[in-house]
Design a protein around this motif. Structure first.
Motif, mmCIF file in Angstrom:
data_model
loop_
_atom_site.group_PDB
_atom_site.id
_atom_site.type_symbol
_atom_site.label_atom_id
_atom_site.label_comp_id
_atom_site.label_asym_id
_atom_site.label_seq_id
_atom_site.Cartn_x
_atom_site.Cartn_y
_atom_site.Cartn_z
ATOM 1 N N SER A 106 35.154 -10.305 15.888
ATOM 2 C CA SER A 106 35.106 -11.763 15.796
ATOM 3 C C SER A 106 34.152 -12.281 16.858
ATOM 4 C CB SER A 106 36.495 -12.372 16.034
ATOM 5 O OG SER A 106 37.430 -11.902 15.084
ATOM 6 N N GLU A 110 32.381 -18.176 15.301
ATOM 7 C CA GLU A 110 32.901 -18.081 13.941
ATOM 8 C C GLU A 110 34.172 -18.909 13.758
ATOM 9 O OE1 GLU A 110 31.563 -13.791 12.223
ATOM 10 O OE2 GLU A 110 33.295 -13.790 13.568
ATOM 11 N N LEU A 112 37.474 -19.918 10.946
ATOM 12 C CA LEU A 112 38.255 -19.560 9.775
ATOM 13 C C LEU A 112 38.078 -20.641 8.702
ATOM 14 C CD1 LEU A 112 41.522 -18.516 11.638
ATOM 15 C CD2 LEU A 112 39.894 -16.967 10.538
ATOM 16 N N ARG A 118 38.058 -18.222 15.081
ATOM 17 C CA ARG A 118 38.652 -16.915 14.784
ATOM 18 C C ARG A 118 39.431 -16.369 15.966
ATOM 19 N NH1 ARG A 118 35.543 -12.277 11.969
ATOM 20 N NH2 ARG A 118 37.735 -11.628 11.834
#
Length: 265
Positions: A106, A110, A112, A118
């Motif tokens: 991860s 980034e 979700l 993440r």
């Protein structure tokens, strides 16, 4: 695979062999250390006894990894060049050192599908002992009334001159009870120092001063400061003036913000 302390050291050593020379630091942790301090909605979707490794970038990363990456490989459009460099370095280390193993990587940028990150980078840094995460709750008799003050991590050697880049979870590696959780070094123990730190980070983050809350062993070079002080949409042009990109290279997404107190470059 069950991992003893020596197995964990072997895994971190392999990562360090690939990443330390590029300006990264490696810190192992148990998934449970991270999950235990967060509500269920923010926990990692891995068992608590799995091995994880946090990857930090030090000031050296810019010259040792990023600029060579841009010069030799360039980067894809509509994505941050530093993020692409980090992904390349980490994925290469995983591919060379752990081919065939289950490694869930991860990155700090980034999100979700729920738009939640993440992983919470600063929480991960605190629980693995890499850096102390100073938050508003750590200040006694707060002077800010009801004002929200975002927290910030302080590294014992680099102060604020570092960034948290990635979290690797080794899905097939369980960690035994020999692995003990380290305490992060409390570099700013006084109430006054913590007030100064949080105010510098929240109110004056653009002047870099919060990063010097402890004497750092290394800081960002002037070129690195210039890069991160430049709006993202103008960074490709800056790299061109330094001679690293051809005229055909396109700019990154102009919608990306310069920075904010919640995200540290």
């Amino acid at each position: 695979m069950a991992a003893s302390t020596s197995n964990v050291e072997d895994i971190t050593r392999l990562l360090e062999e690939h990443l330390s020379k590029l300006g990264f630091e490696i810190y192992p942790l148990k998934v449970g250390w991270y999950n235990s301090v967060l509500p269920p909605s923010l926990r990692l979707g891995h068992p608590d006894d799995r091995l994880a490794v946090l990857v930090l970038s030090t000031p050296a990363m810019f010259e040792e990894a990023f600029l060579p990456f841009v010069e030799q490989r360039g980067f894809q459009t509509l994505s941050d060049p530093v993020d692409q460099c980090v992904r390349h370095c980490v994925s290469s280390a995983v591919a060379q050192g752990f081919a065939g193993n289950e490694v869930d990587v991860s990155y700090d940028y980034e999100l979700l599908p729920s738009r939640k990150p993440r992983f919470l980078a600063q929480t991960a840094a605190h629980v693995c002992g890499a850096a102390f995460y100073y938050q508003q709750a750590d200040v006694r008799e707060q002077p800010w009334a009801h004002k929200k003050m975002f927290g910030v991590c302080v590294h014992p050697r680099f102060g604020g001159w570092f960034a948290i880049r990635a979290l690797l979870v080794f899905g097939g590696v369980t960690v035994d009870s020999e692995m003990l959780q380290p305490d992060p070094p409390d570099c700013v123990p006084s109430r006054e120092g913590r007030i100064q730190l949080l105010e510098a980070f929240n109110l004056h983050w653009q002047d870099w001063s919060y990063r010097d809350v402890v004497p750092p062993v290394q800081v960002y070079s002037q070129r690195q400061k210039d890069y991160f002080s430049t709006p993202p949409a103008q960074r490709v042009a800056l790299l061109r003036t330094w001679g690293f990109l051809s005229r055909g290279s396109e700019a990154v997404d102009s919608q990306t913000p310069v920075s904010c107190p919640e995200e540290v470059c």
